[in-house]
Write a protein that holds these residues in place. Structure first.
Motif, PDB file in Angstrom:
ATOM      1  N   GLY A 233     -11.556  -0.753  -2.486  1.00 48.62           N
ATOM      2  CA  GLY A 233     -11.806  -1.906  -3.657  1.00 48.62           C
ATOM      3  C   GLY A 233     -10.977  -2.322  -3.501  1.00 48.62           C
ATOM      4  N   LEU A 234      -9.615  -1.410  -3.797  1.00 49.58           N
ATOM      5  CA  LEU A 234      -8.372  -1.548  -3.441  1.00 49.58           C
ATOM      6  C   LEU A 234      -7.897  -2.288  -2.629  1.00 49.58           C
ATOM      7  CD1 LEU A 234      -6.156  -1.930  -5.193  1.00 49.58           C
ATOM      8  CD2 LEU A 234      -4.967   0.074  -5.375  1.00 49.58           C
ATOM      9  N   ASN A 235      -7.980  -2.017  -1.428  1.00 45.54           N
ATOM     10  CA  ASN A 235      -7.344  -2.477  -0.469  1.00 45.54           C
ATOM     11  C   ASN A 235      -7.750  -3.587   0.153  1.00 45.54           C
ATOM     12  OD1 ASN A 235      -6.017  -1.217   2.490  1.00 45.54           O
ATOM     13  ND2 ASN A 235      -8.421  -1.531   3.124  1.00 45.54           N
ATOM     14  N   ASN A 236      -9.249  -3.737  -0.248  1.00 51.46           N
ATOM     15  CA  ASN A 236      -9.572  -5.598   0.083  1.00 51.46           C
ATOM     16  C   ASN A 236      -8.848  -6.474  -0.492  1.00 51.46           C
ATOM     17  OD1 ASN A 236     -11.962  -4.471   1.883  1.00 51.46           O
ATOM     18  ND2 ASN A 236     -13.231  -4.749   0.028  1.00 51.46           N
ATOM     19  N   LEU A 237      -8.435  -5.819  -1.766  1.00 55.34           N
ATOM     20  CA  LEU A 237      -7.981  -6.666  -2.646  1.00 55.34           C
ATOM     21  C   LEU A 237      -6.359  -7.032  -2.326  1.00 55.34           C
ATOM     22  CD1 LEU A 237      -8.692  -5.473  -6.260  1.00 55.34           C
ATOM     23  CD2 LEU A 237      -9.218  -7.368  -5.414  1.00 55.34           C
TER      24      LEU A 237
ATOM     25  N   LYS B  34       0.673  -1.276   0.060  1.00 54.83           N
ATOM     26  CA  LYS B  34      -0.205  -0.338  -0.045  1.00 54.83           C
ATOM     27  C   LYS B  34       0.757   1.637   0.179  1.00 54.83           C
ATOM     28  CE  LYS B  34      -3.428  -0.360   2.844  1.00 54.83           C
ATOM     29  NZ  LYS B  34      -4.326  -0.048   3.676  1.00 54.83           N
ATOM     30  N   ASP B  35       2.057   1.024   0.767  1.00 58.93           N
ATOM     31  CA  ASP B  35       3.093   2.430   1.109  1.00 58.93           C
ATOM     32  C   ASP B  35       3.008   2.732  -0.531  1.00 58.93           C
ATOM     33  OD1 ASP B  35       2.162   3.173   3.249  1.00 58.93           O
ATOM     34  OD2 ASP B  35       3.771   1.456   4.073  1.00 58.93           O
TER      35      ASP B  35
ATOM     36  N   ASP C 209      -5.327  -6.645   0.853  1.00 54.98           N
ATOM     37  CA  ASP C 209      -5.643  -7.938   1.744  1.00 54.98           C
ATOM     38  C   ASP C 209      -6.287  -8.930   1.437  1.00 54.98           C
ATOM     39  OD1 ASP C 209      -5.843  -5.949   3.895  1.00 54.98           O
ATOM     40  OD2 ASP C 209      -7.941  -5.698   4.338  1.00 54.98           O
ATOM     41  N   VAL C 210      -6.237  -9.731   0.377  1.00 58.75           N
ATOM     42  CA  VAL C 210      -6.392 -10.973  -0.180  1.00 58.75           C
ATOM     43  C   VAL C 210      -4.643 -11.030  -0.768  1.00 58.75           C
ATOM     44  CG1 VAL C 210      -6.647 -12.452  -1.574  1.00 58.75           C
ATOM     45  CG2 VAL C 210      -8.904 -10.603  -0.794  1.00 58.75           C
ATOM     46  N   LEU C 211      -4.579 -10.368  -1.252  1.00 57.88           N
ATOM     47  CA  LEU C 211      -2.790 -10.579  -1.591  1.00 57.88           C
ATOM     48  C   LEU C 211      -1.761 -11.192  -0.210  1.00 57.88           C
ATOM     49  CD1 LEU C 211      -2.237  -8.139  -4.774  1.00 57.88           C
ATOM     50  CD2 LEU C 211      -3.205 -10.718  -4.891  1.00 57.88           C
ATOM     51  N   ALA C 212      -1.962 -10.140   0.250  1.00 60.82           N
ATOM     52  CA  ALA C 212      -1.297 -10.011   1.894  1.00 60.82           C
ATOM     53  C   ALA C 212      -1.771 -11.629   2.297  1.00 60.82           C
ATOM     54  CB  ALA C 212      -1.473  -9.414   2.734  1.00 60.82           C
ATOM     55  N   TYR C 213      -3.088 -11.430   2.899  1.00 61.01           N
ATOM     56  CA  TYR C 213      -3.383 -13.296   3.173  1.00 61.01           C
ATOM     57  C   TYR C 213      -2.834 -14.145   2.788  1.00 61.01           C
ATOM     58  CZ  TYR C 213      -6.540 -10.472   5.888  1.00 61.01           C
ATOM     59  OH  TYR C 213      -7.291  -9.817   6.979  1.00 61.01           O
TER      60      TYR C 213
END
Length: 286
Positions: free
Chosen positions: A19-23, A1-2, A25-29
């Motif tokens: 929505g990008l923030n959720n994406l 994100k940074d 998160d999914v990538l991080a998980y």
């Protein structure tokens, strides 16, 4: 994100409610889970770090080690019959499978013989049963005899012979291969660990623990590891299913067994001992 915030095209972008923030998160998980999976898989690839029993057993197999299964508790009895009247036979046979009952902590257990024993008349009508080495202490094993039958398919088929019993004592296995499904002519196969020399006609089997805890029989290839059953053969496997160590200590036995119509007399020579659960993971690792 940074990193994305540093890009000019996202200079005024609200990452906290998008929505990008959720994406992201999914990538991080996903990255985290993949990392864990890779770590677990790598651990299971080595004997020293594997945690699953199936993995440890597989590594042991590559070293030629077969983990111990459940073991039947074994007692020793002096067995005899008395036939005081004439005419008397010269010798009598105690058939395999003679059963005895004993209790430990008010729980009843069944013991039985796993081979035939012969006794000869001593001249007075007393017949003392002995082992093949002349010992009068006859071994009896705790457990219930179970049987599994396989029909051999065509050679092109993938032949797998799995015995679905995790409490099997693999040392009590008897493997017979019949010529046909209804015939009585058979060959007895023995464990290859007892082999001295193996030829293409040798009748040996191997046994190994499979991932679900059951046991698989493996026969020769007809070339280097002994004779293989052929299509149409019937494989009959009998063995003892045991409770392991809970029958240890049994010393008072009773039986309804008879030989030549005469009740079997028995005296305990050694109390039951040696029963155990299957080998644990750390023991296999060592």
């Amino acid at each position: 994100k940074d990193k994305l915030k540093e890009q000019t095209e996202f200079a005024d972008y609200n990452f906290e409610a998008s929505g990008l923030n959720n994406l992201l998160d999914v990538l991080a998980y996903n990255s985290h889970f993949n990392g864990l999976t890779a770590n677990f898989a790598l651990n299971e690839s080595f004997l020293n770090t594997a945690q699953l029993r199936s993995s440890v057993v597989a590594h042991a197999e590559t070293l030629g080690y077969v983990p111990n299964s459940y073991s039947s508790s074994q007692a020793k009895l002096n067995l005899s019959i008395l036939v005081p009247v004439e005419p008397r036979p010269t010798s009598v046979t105690l058939e395999r499978g003679a059963t005895f009952t004993s209790s430990v902590d008010d729980v009843s257990y069944t013991f039985q013989t796993r081979e035939n024993f012969v006794a000869s008349d001593d001249g007075t009508g007393s017949y003392q049963f002995k082992t093949s080495t002349g010992d009068t202490a006859i071994p009896v094993f705790e457990g219930i005899e179970r049987e599994k039958t396989f029909i051999v398919g065509e050679k092109t088929d993938s032949q797998i012979y799995v015995i679905p019993d995790v409490t099997m004592d693999i040392s009590t296995i008897r493997v017979r291969v019949f010529d046909t499904t209804t015939g009585t002519t058979f060959a007895t196969y023995t464990n290859i660990k007892d082999a001295v020399r193996v030829t293409d006609d040798s009748t040996y089997y191997q046994i190994k623990e499979v991932p679900n805890g059951y046991y698989e029989l493996i026969f020769g290839d007809g070339i280097s590891t002994g004779k293989a059953p052929t299509a149409g053969n019937k494989i009959v496997v009998d063995y003892l299913s045991t409770v392991g160590p809970t029958a240890n200590g049994a010393s008072v036995f009773s039986t309804d067994a008879q030989v030549e119509g005469v009740s079997l007399q028995h005296v305990t020579s050694a109390a039951a001992a040696g029963g155990s659960f299957r080998e644990g993971i750390e023991s296999i690792r060592q």
